[in-house]
Design an enzyme around this catalytic site. Structure first.
Site, mmCIF file in Angstrom:
data_model
loop_
_atom_site.group_PDB
_atom_site.id
_atom_site.type_symbol
_atom_site.label_atom_id
_atom_site.label_comp_id
_atom_site.label_asym_id
_atom_site.label_seq_id
_atom_site.Cartn_x
_atom_site.Cartn_y
_atom_site.Cartn_z
ATOM 1 N N SER A 82 0.360 -1.133 -0.076
ATOM 2 C CA SER A 82 0.111 -0.506 0.149
ATOM 3 C C SER A 82 0.691 1.530 0.021
ATOM 4 O O SER A 82 0.342 2.093 0.073
ATOM 5 C CB SER A 82 -0.612 -0.076 1.238
ATOM 6 N N LYS A 85 0.106 3.937 -3.032
ATOM 7 C CA LYS A 85 -1.173 5.148 -2.447
ATOM 8 C C LYS A 85 -0.177 5.717 -2.106
ATOM 9 O O LYS A 85 -1.084 7.380 -2.746
ATOM 10 C CB LYS A 85 -2.029 4.522 -1.401
ATOM 11 N N SER A 142 -5.849 3.034 4.798
ATOM 12 C CA SER A 142 -5.038 2.681 3.748
ATOM 13 C C SER A 142 -6.813 1.930 2.505
ATOM 14 O O SER A 142 -5.938 0.478 2.370
ATOM 15 C CB SER A 142 -3.990 1.863 3.612
#
Length: 407
Positions: A82, A85, A142
């Site tokens: 993640s 991101k 997230s």
């Protein structure tokens, strides 16, 4: 002819010649060197740190200069999870800061977005969130479902958005990165490196610092307080000055973190990849940040909008161009050391018209002791300089003539 008339004649003739030179576009290039003493130093003598890390790759970068103070396996291509991101958030913030999106705008969940697995807020198809709440969901917990919904809103499809992500990565010089999705779930040919993560982390926190309002949240809520949020980034809670940035973990990627912290105007970015556990990821991040804060600091050379020069401009009479630095200029220094710097300013062909904010040259800040360029930055116009008309020149001549007669 008496002396007074001769003086007036020669003064008028001199001014006329200067005006004609301006009218026909006489041009010139300025190159100015100016020594400047500053009670600071660049990082030159701190011993290379030795860490016994269990993670696979690490980077410590100072944010304002982009200087890397420690690196190990920094170019190795690894699964980011993640931490991906960060690039998604960078593109969202570019849309907001350019005026294409507002925090009060809404994003609607598609069937595709609602079906995302992993971290999520169970965003239902056709449900809406404000961009403000969407950023909270992405930064704090997230949320993959919200991430995909935002990608679709900006790119039309997630595929289009991922293309935008890769184009941005290329423009930033992220040479060991290829994104296959916007959220970071493991996928073939989806990779980045610790150095590239530091690069995109620096880009978002320096160019779009409002993101830190979201990445520094420890706990919050959505849906009128009905859905609680608790940050996946323990650094926020347990490290002084921590304000971001993004965690990531999967069974294949293991535990990754791009952590940011600011103390006394100095910001460091610590990247840890493939740590064997969340706790080790956190501890190794703290070690890198501790090293940075213990040994280095930023010292301000020039505040934003400092006037560096006041210059005459071709094709203009009667006005001077004030040249400024349009951002705060600081130097990364080793604590307790002194440095002497000089400025090398090179200007473009300064010819009216010149607009406010127009780049008119560049300035190199040089370490006198080594001759190294510490930083290169743009010099911009503080005031507008209009192209003078024939009447402007006549008025100038007349004014000088009158002043001469008053002597």
């Amino acid at each position: 002819m008496n002396n007074r008339k001769i003086k007036i004649l020669f003064t008028t003739l001199f001014i006329s010649i200067c005006c004609i030179s301006n009218i026909f576009g006489a041009s010139y290039i300025y190159k100015i060197n100016k020594d400047k003493k500053d009670e600071s130093s660049i990082a030159t003598s701190v011993s290379t740190p030795v860490f016994e890390f269990e993670s696979e790759a690490q980077v410590l970068m100072e944010a304002s200069t982009g200087k890397i103070l420690y690196a190990n396996n920094e170019d190795e291509r690894l699964l980011p999870a993640s931490v991906t991101k960060i690039m998604t958030l960078l593109l969202i913030m570019e849309q907001i800061d350019s005026g294409k999106l507002a925090y009060t705008d809404k994003v609607t969940c598609s069937a595709h977005a609602s079906g995302m697995g992993g971290s999520q807020i169970w965003f239902k198809e056709n449900e809406e969130l404000t961009i403000d709440d969407a950023l909270k969901a992405i930064c704090v917990v997230s949320a993959n479902d919200v991430t995909v919904a935002m990608a679709e809103k900006i790119g039309g499809t997630e595929t289009n958005f991922v293309n935008m992500m890769n184009e941005k990565a290329k423009s930033l010089g992220m040479t060991n990165t290829n994104f296959m999705n916007s959220h970071g779930i493991d996928e073939d040919n989806h990779y980045t490196s610790a150095k590239d993560i530091a690069i995109m982390s620096r880009e978002i926190i320096t160019k779009h610092p409002d993101i830190l309002k979201y990445t520094s949240i420890w706990m919050d809520s959505l849906r009128n307080g009905e859905f609680g949020l608790s940050s996946t980034n323990k650094l926020i809670r347990f490290y002084e000055g921590a304000n971001g940035l993004k965690t990531g973990s999967t069974s294949q990627a293991l535990f990754n973190l791009s952590g940011t912290a600011t103390r006394n105007g100095t910001t460091f970015i610590s990247v840890i990849m493939r740590a064997p556990s969340s706790d080790i990821r956190l501890q190794e991040t703290k070690q890198l940040l501790d090293f940075g804060f213990a040994n280095y600091e930023n010292k301000i050379l020039y505040e934003k909008d400092t006037v560096m020069d006041s210059l005459e401009v071709s094709k203009n009479v009667g006005e001077k161009l004030n040249v400024i630095v349009n951002r705060q200029v600081s130097v990364l220094t080793e604590k307790g050391k002194n440095i002497e710097t000089s400025e090398n300013k090179i200007y473009n062909d300064l010819k009216a018209p010149i607009g406010i904010g127009e780049v008119v040259g560049e300035m190199e800040i040089i370490d006198v002791s080594t001759g190294d360029v510490i930083e290169t930055l743009d010099l911009v116009a503080k005031n507008e300089i209009k192209k003078s008309t024939f009447m402007d020149y006549l008025r100038k001549i007349f004014k000088i003539f009158i002043m001469s007669n008053q002597v």
